[in-house]
Design a protein around this motif. Structure first.
Motif, PDB file in Angstrom:
ATOM      1  N   LEU A 173       3.062   3.413  -0.838  1.00  0.00           N
ATOM      2  CA  LEU A 173       2.573   2.182  -1.452  1.00  0.00           C
ATOM      3  C   LEU A 173       2.426   2.379  -2.948  1.00  0.00           C
TER       4      LEU A 173
ATOM      5  N   ALA B  36       0.839   0.855  -6.421  1.00  0.00           N
ATOM      6  CA  ALA B  36      -0.138  -0.095  -6.957  1.00  0.00           C
ATOM      7  C   ALA B  36       0.495  -0.862  -8.108  1.00  0.00           C
ATOM      8  N   HIS B  37       0.254  -2.141  -8.138  1.00  0.00           N
ATOM      9  CA  HIS B  37       0.738  -2.983  -9.223  1.00  0.00           C
ATOM     10  C   HIS B  37      -0.443  -3.312 -10.118  1.00  0.00           C
TER      11      HIS B  37
ATOM     12  N   ARG C 184      -5.684  -3.981 -10.392  1.00  0.00           N
ATOM     13  CA  ARG C 184      -4.726  -3.152  -9.669  1.00  0.00           C
ATOM     14  C   ARG C 184      -4.706  -3.644  -8.223  1.00  0.00           C
TER      15      ARG C 184
ATOM     16  N   LYS D 260      -3.005  -3.135  -4.368  1.00  0.00           N
ATOM     17  CA  LYS D 260      -2.233  -2.363  -3.402  1.00  0.00           C
ATOM     18  C   LYS D 260      -1.981  -3.258  -2.202  1.00  0.00           C
ATOM     19  N   TYR D 261      -1.530  -2.694  -1.117  1.00  0.00           N
ATOM     20  CA  TYR D 261      -1.172  -3.473   0.073  1.00  0.00           C
ATOM     21  C   TYR D 261      -2.302  -4.386   0.534  1.00  0.00           C
TER      22      TYR D 261
ATOM     23  N   ARG E 152     -11.423  -5.167  -0.489  1.00  0.00           N
ATOM     24  CA  ARG E 152     -10.566  -4.623   0.555  1.00  0.00           C
ATOM     25  C   ARG E 152     -10.590  -5.529   1.781  1.00  0.00           C
TER      26      ARG E 152
END
Length: 127
Positions: A2, A4-5, A15, A17-18, A33
């Motif tokens: 994965l 992070a964008h 940031r 993530k999935y 989350r």
């Protein structure tokens, strides 16, 4: 794997993530989350867990504001009333953070979604 964008908007850095996101701004970290609702009886099957963390450079602890601000009043852990969850069956929640916050949860209620006035509001406080 994965990846992070990250995105930046002025001082804020996000940031993603999935199934999570972290927002950093002025000494604060907000983590969001996605998670399952375990032991679900009815309602949504997923929830959002949100946590806040302050670094040493974050806003002063001498002027807490609202329910989240009360958590950062001091560096000591603040524990309030907790519900006792049975091993099985239903529970009627009664804990509303009494002992961890000033006053009662009802004292933090506002008149509308954009209102700022409540018993412990600091929006109009003088510096």
């Amino acid at each position: 794997m994965l990846v992070a964008h990250s995105r930046r908007c002025e001082e804020a850095v996000t940031r993603v993530k999935y199934s999570s996101a972290t927002i950093s701004l002025r000494g604060w970290q907000i983590a969001i989350r996605g998670n399952h609702v375990y032991g679900r009886v009815s309602g949504p099957t997923h929830r959002l867990d949100v946590s806040f963390a302050a670094s040493s450079g974050a806003a002063s602890r001498d002027a807490p504001h609202g329910l989240v601000g009360q958590s950062f009043l001091s560096e000591k852990r603040r524990s309030g009333k907790l519900d006792a969850y049975p091993a099985s069956g239903r529970i009627a929640t009664s804990a509303q953070a009494e002992g961890a916050i000033e006053g009662s949860a009802a004292m933090y209620e506002v008149a509308s979604s954009h209102a700022t006035r409540f018993a412990f509001s600091r929006f109009d406080a003088e510096p």
